[in-house]
Design a protein around this motif. Structure first.
Motif, PDB file in Angstrom:
ATOM      1  N   SER A 125      -1.486  -9.372   5.381  1.00 44.01           N
ATOM      2  CA  SER A 125      -2.274 -10.170   4.447  1.00 44.01           C
ATOM      3  C   SER A 125      -3.649  -9.580   4.193  1.00 44.01           C
ATOM      4  CB  SER A 125      -2.416 -11.599   4.966  1.00 44.01           C
ATOM      5  OG  SER A 125      -3.163 -11.624   6.173  1.00 44.01           O
ATOM      6  N   GLY A 126      -4.306  -9.114   5.258  1.00 40.05           N
ATOM      7  CA  GLY A 126      -5.646  -8.553   5.097  1.00 40.05           C
ATOM      8  C   GLY A 126      -5.661  -7.362   4.174  1.00 40.05           C
ATOM      9  N   MET A 127      -4.629  -6.518   4.276  1.00 39.87           N
ATOM     10  CA  MET A 127      -4.572  -5.332   3.419  1.00 39.87           C
ATOM     11  C   MET A 127      -4.241  -5.692   1.976  1.00 39.87           C
ATOM     12  SD  MET A 127      -2.836  -2.481   5.938  1.00 39.87           S
ATOM     13  CE  MET A 127      -1.659  -3.564   6.739  1.00 39.87           C
ATOM     14  N   ILE A 128      -3.395  -6.705   1.788  1.00 40.87           N
ATOM     15  CA  ILE A 128      -3.054  -7.144   0.429  1.00 40.87           C
ATOM     16  C   ILE A 128      -4.270  -7.785  -0.240  1.00 40.87           C
ATOM     17  CG2 ILE A 128      -1.651  -8.772  -0.895  1.00 40.87           C
ATOM     18  CD1 ILE A 128       0.625  -8.204   1.069  1.00 40.87           C
ATOM     19  N   GLY A 136      -6.574  -5.324  -1.633  1.00 41.96           N
ATOM     20  CA  GLY A 136      -6.203  -4.703  -2.893  1.00 41.96           C
ATOM     21  C   GLY A 136      -4.997  -3.788  -2.808  1.00 41.96           C
ATOM     22  N   MET A 137      -4.370  -3.693  -1.637  1.00 39.47           N
ATOM     23  CA  MET A 137      -3.181  -2.863  -1.504  1.00 39.47           C
ATOM     24  C   MET A 137      -1.958  -3.625  -1.983  1.00 39.47           C
ATOM     25  SD  MET A 137      -3.669  -0.925   2.146  1.00 39.47           S
ATOM     26  CE  MET A 137      -5.109   0.082   2.484  1.00 39.47           C
ATOM     27  N   SER A 138      -0.940  -2.888  -2.385  1.00 46.92           N
ATOM     28  CA  SER A 138       0.330  -3.522  -2.711  1.00 46.92           C
ATOM     29  C   SER A 138       1.046  -3.859  -1.409  1.00 46.92           C
ATOM     30  CB  SER A 138       1.202  -2.577  -3.545  1.00 46.92           C
ATOM     31  OG  SER A 138       1.654  -1.479  -2.756  1.00 46.92           O
ATOM     32  N   GLN A 176       2.420  -0.722   0.271  1.00 44.62           N
ATOM     33  CA  GLN A 176       1.417   0.052   0.997  1.00 44.62           C
ATOM     34  C   GLN A 176       1.074  -0.605   2.329  1.00 44.62           C
ATOM     35  OE1 GLN A 176      -1.541  -0.006  -2.107  1.00 44.62           O
ATOM     36  NE2 GLN A 176      -1.051   2.067  -2.813  1.00 44.62           N
ATOM     37  N   ALA A 177       0.931  -1.924   2.314  1.00 46.34           N
ATOM     38  CA  ALA A 177       0.575  -2.644   3.530  1.00 46.34           C
ATOM     39  C   ALA A 177       1.662  -2.515   4.595  1.00 46.34           C
ATOM     40  CB  ALA A 177       0.313  -4.111   3.213  1.00 46.34           C
ATOM     41  N   VAL A 178       2.908  -2.736   4.206  1.00 45.10           N
ATOM     42  CA  VAL A 178       4.014  -2.651   5.162  1.00 45.10           C
ATOM     43  C   VAL A 178       4.185  -1.220   5.660  1.00 45.10           C
ATOM     44  CG1 VAL A 178       6.514  -2.919   5.429  1.00 45.10           C
ATOM     45  CG2 VAL A 178       5.191  -4.669   4.223  1.00 45.10           C
ATOM     46  N   LEU A 179       3.986  -0.233   4.779  1.00 41.29           N
ATOM     47  CA  LEU A 179       4.105   1.166   5.181  1.00 41.29           C
ATOM     48  C   LEU A 179       3.036   1.527   6.210  1.00 41.29           C
ATOM     49  CD1 LEU A 179       5.468   3.915   4.839  1.00 41.29           C
ATOM     50  CD2 LEU A 179       3.870   4.401   2.968  1.00 41.29           C
ATOM     51  N   ILE A 180       1.818   1.021   6.041  1.00 42.70           N
ATOM     52  CA  ILE A 180       0.752   1.303   7.010  1.00 42.70           C
ATOM     53  C   ILE A 180       1.081   0.671   8.361  1.00 42.70           C
ATOM     54  CG2 ILE A 180      -1.657   0.764   7.580  1.00 42.70           C
ATOM     55  CD1 ILE A 180      -2.355   1.241   4.666  1.00 42.70           C
ATOM     56  N   VAL A 181       1.643  -0.532   8.350  1.00 49.83           N
ATOM     57  CA  VAL A 181       2.060  -1.167   9.604  1.00 49.83           C
ATOM     58  C   VAL A 181       3.099  -0.307  10.309  1.00 49.83           C
ATOM     59  CG1 VAL A 181       3.245  -3.163  10.604  1.00 49.83           C
ATOM     60  CG2 VAL A 181       1.505  -3.499   8.841  1.00 49.83           C
ATOM     61  N   LEU A 182       4.094   0.190   9.567  1.00 47.69           N
ATOM     62  CA  LEU A 182       5.127   1.048  10.152  1.00 47.69           C
ATOM     63  C   LEU A 182       4.531   2.335  10.698  1.00 47.69           C
ATOM     64  CD1 LEU A 182       8.051   1.919  10.702  1.00 47.69           C
ATOM     65  CD2 LEU A 182       8.180   2.714   8.325  1.00 47.69           C
ATOM     66  N   LEU A 183       3.700   3.005   9.902  1.00 48.70           N
ATOM     67  CA  LEU A 183       3.108   4.275  10.328  1.00 48.70           C
ATOM     68  C   LEU A 183       2.259   4.092  11.575  1.00 48.70           C
ATOM     69  CD1 LEU A 183       2.603   7.276   9.802  1.00 48.70           C
ATOM     70  CD2 LEU A 183       0.734   6.612   8.270  1.00 48.70           C
ATOM     71  N   ALA A 184       1.453   3.046  11.612  1.00 43.03           N
ATOM     72  CA  ALA A 184       0.575   2.804  12.760  1.00 43.03           C
ATOM     73  C   ALA A 184       1.381   2.597  14.029  1.00 43.03           C
ATOM     74  CB  ALA A 184      -0.305   1.587  12.485  1.00 43.03           C
ATOM     75  N   ASN A 185       2.474   1.864  13.928  1.00 40.38           N
ATOM     76  CA  ASN A 185       3.260   1.584  15.127  1.00 40.38           C
ATOM     77  C   ASN A 185       4.091   2.781  15.575  1.00 40.38           C
ATOM     78  OD1 ASN A 185       3.077  -1.440  16.049  1.00 40.38           O
ATOM     79  ND2 ASN A 185       2.936  -1.445  13.822  1.00 40.38           N
ATOM     80  N   THR A 201      -4.364  -2.897  -6.372  1.00 41.62           N
ATOM     81  CA  THR A 201      -5.520  -2.558  -7.205  1.00 41.62           C
ATOM     82  C   THR A 201      -6.316  -1.393  -6.647  1.00 41.62           C
ATOM     83  OG1 THR A 201      -6.883  -4.194  -6.037  1.00 41.62           O
ATOM     84  CG2 THR A 201      -5.718  -4.934  -8.029  1.00 41.62           C
ATOM     85  N   LEU A 202      -5.909  -0.883  -5.488  1.00 37.74           N
ATOM     86  CA  LEU A 202      -6.591   0.267  -4.896  1.00 37.74           C
ATOM     87  C   LEU A 202      -5.827   1.538  -5.254  1.00 37.74           C
ATOM     88  CD1 LEU A 202      -7.585  -0.921  -1.292  1.00 37.74           C
ATOM     89  CD2 LEU A 202      -9.037  -0.733  -3.310  1.00 37.74           C
ATOM     90  N   HIS A 203      -6.519   2.497  -5.830  1.00 38.10           N
ATOM     91  CA  HIS A 203      -5.880   3.746  -6.230  1.00 38.10           C
ATOM     92  C   HIS A 203      -6.816   4.919  -5.918  1.00 38.10           C
ATOM     93  CE1 HIS A 203      -2.898   1.332  -8.370  1.00 38.10           C
ATOM     94  NE2 HIS A 203      -3.899   0.697  -8.963  1.00 38.10           N
TER      95      HIS A 203
END
Length: 528
Positions: A71-74, A77-79, A82-91, A236-238
């Motif tokens: 939620s914080g990433m969305i 301004g992230m889609s 993008q948010a779910v991908l960052i969660v996966l990459l971080a873990n 909205t972040l690009h």
């Protein structure tokens, strides 16, 4: 497969599966740094299976903060992709030190503070252990308050308006204080029964919480007639704006489990084999965190159609409280309690219990360490910490990750690169002699590596322009600010490099059969 040695070498036996047991246990009887909870786990008690470790991570990952990670990433301004991908990459990233630091626990049956004695020294290990204990105590208090809020909020739907409008005590209804105390006592009741009780609790809690989260998602989707429109909304972040936000968000997601990358051996010491703990953790952590983040996106999107509002409802407690059915609310209350109990006890109570025991082994055991943690978690006033989450949780989370990264780096470097996974277990418990006594029980090389890496990682911590926070907008040390966005990674890598260089350049003996050090005899804990 390595054959079982016919006689103990340096008081220990290596078994065919690579696990080591301490055969000469006399050192534990006489040691001021040993007790029943810190001693190596006997082989028959190393019986955790792949499912146990998978269930452990499912239980820890299925919590309210995990649900709201995306939620914080969305909102930023992230889609959702993008948010779910960052969660996966971080873990996936944090899983690497978790598996590397977990290996020593399974091989030797020792907890985190004892494993840290090899690198920091028998006494010096109290520095990383107490830092970890302090962080865990803060998180334990915060999660306990959140769990109490869940009871208070959802119980209000059952007991009526009077429950939530009860007379105020120090700014909160007395019923909310009661909810906090009830949840706190439940946690104590589970942990004082020992680590096996926790294992059994996690085994059944994991699928129950998963089913509960799925039930909430299905309920909302049926009510909404679909998953809603959020999945079609672009971010909205690009370009430069996205990559500027990417680093801090990735590090914050890594910091979420940075604590476990230190003390994972508290759990892997019970592993039935290296394969069981590694496969179980790999199945449990990145998959569950990513799935939970994705489920939260779907549920929130559907909730927007069912309960239209200006701001999306990300809090699962608030979503559950909107269920117009007493049985449904009670079910949600049970799921919230189980979810918060499972993560808080495993992630935030087990470690400080061992860490406090390590500081005074003859006075504090695992249960007393747990009780100390529970008392301190109240004395830090967690209700004050959560009152301003932007300052005290999210900013603090990134800072803590930057501090803990160096400890993880030192542990990995020492076990894998300096010692080649070889430890002399008896020397982890002896005073005044042995491979890990160094200078008065302290390894100055580890201390130097930790301090320098922590400054590099956290020295540039800053508060973003236009927002409130505890750090200067230009960073504590301005020229280090560019490193702050990747603090955990900077701390882990720099500490590992500095520590390895110092240990190699000063030619510290790391084993008795290394001809280069001149220590070729199996003396009983010779001074090195």
């Amino acid at each position: 497969m390595t054959a079982l040695r016919s006689e103990p070498v340096q008081g220990q036996l290596e078994h065919p599966d690579g696990r080591v047991t301490l055969e000469d246990t006399a050192v534990l009887t006489d040691s001021p740094y040993a007790n029943r909870d810190l001693d190596p786990v006997p082989l028959p008690r190393r019986n955790w299976s792949t499912y146990n470790y998978t269930a452990l991570w499912i239980g820890m990952s299925h919590c309210i903060p995990s649900w709201t990670l995306a939620s914080g990433m969305i909102v930023l301004g992230m889609s959702w992709r993008q948010a779910v991908l960052i969660v996966l990459l971080a873990n996936l990233i944090v899983l690497v030190p978790i598996l590397l630091n977990g290996h020593g626990g399974t091989k030797y049956g020792i907890p985190f503070p004892v494993l840290a004695r090899a690198s920091f020294g028998v006494l010096g290990a109290n520095i990383p252990a107490l830092i970890r204990a302090l962080v865990a105590t803060c998180w334990f208090g915060i999660q306990t308050w959140i769990g109490g809020e869940g009871i208070f909020f959802l119980a209000g739907r059952v007991f009526g308006h009077g429950w939530q409008t009860a007379s105020m005590v120090d700014g909160y209804p007395w019923t909310q204080w009661l909810s906090f105390v009830v949840f706190w006592l439940l946690e104590i009741a589970i942990i004082v029964r020992g680590i096996d009780t926790l294992r059994h609790f996690e085994n059944w809690a994991a699928p129950v919480v998963l089913i509960g989260a799925a039930a909430l998602l299905v309920y909302l989707c049926i009510k909404a007639g679909g998953v809603g429109d959020a999945l079609s909304q672009p971010g909205t972040l690009h370009g430069h704006a996205f990559w500027t936000a990417f680093g801090p968000q990735l590090m914050a997601m890594i910091a979420f489990w940075a604590t476990l990358s230190l003390n994972i051996s508290d759990f892997t010491r019970f592993g039935g084999s290296q394969r069981k703990q590694m496969v179980g953790q790999s199945l449990g952590l990145p998959t569950t965190m990513t799935l939970f983040a994705f489920m939260s996106v779907l549920a929130t999107s559907a909730a927007q159609k069912v309960y239209p509002s200006k701001d999306p409802i990300w809090d699962p407690i608030q979503l559950a409280a909107k269920i117009n059915n007493v049985i449904g609310v009670l079910f949600a209350l049970a799921i919230v309690m189980i979810a918060t109990l499972s993560v808080n006890i495993a992630a935030n109570l087990v470690s400080p219990s061992y860490d406090f025991a390590n500081a005074a082994p003859k006075v504090i055991n695992f249960r007393r360490g747990a009780l100390i943690t529970c008392v301190l978690s109240v004395l830090i006033f967690p209700w004050e910490l959560v009152s301003n989450p932007h300052v005290y949780i999210y900013t603090w989370l990134g800072f803590v990750g930057a501090i803990l990264g160096p400890v993880a780096g030192i542990l990995v470097a020492d076990y894998w690169f300096v010692r080649g996974r070889h430890l002399v277990v008896r020397d982890l418990y002896v005073r005044g002699r042995g491979l890990y006594w160094y200078a008065g029980g302290w390894n100055w090389r580890a201390i130097v590596a930790f301090v320098v890496a922590a400054v590099l990682a956290a020295g540039g911590s800053y508060t973003a322009a236009g927002s409130s926070g505890p750090f200067p907008t230009g960073g504590i040390i301005p020229f280090l600010q560019p490193l702050a966005d990747y603090g955990w990674l900077v701390g882990l890598a720099s500490a590992a490099i500095i520590y390895t260089v110092l240990m190699k350049s000063t030619k510290v003996p790391v084993r008795y059969d290394d001809p280069s050090t001149g220590m070729t005899t199996d003396t009983q804990g010779a001074t090195v």
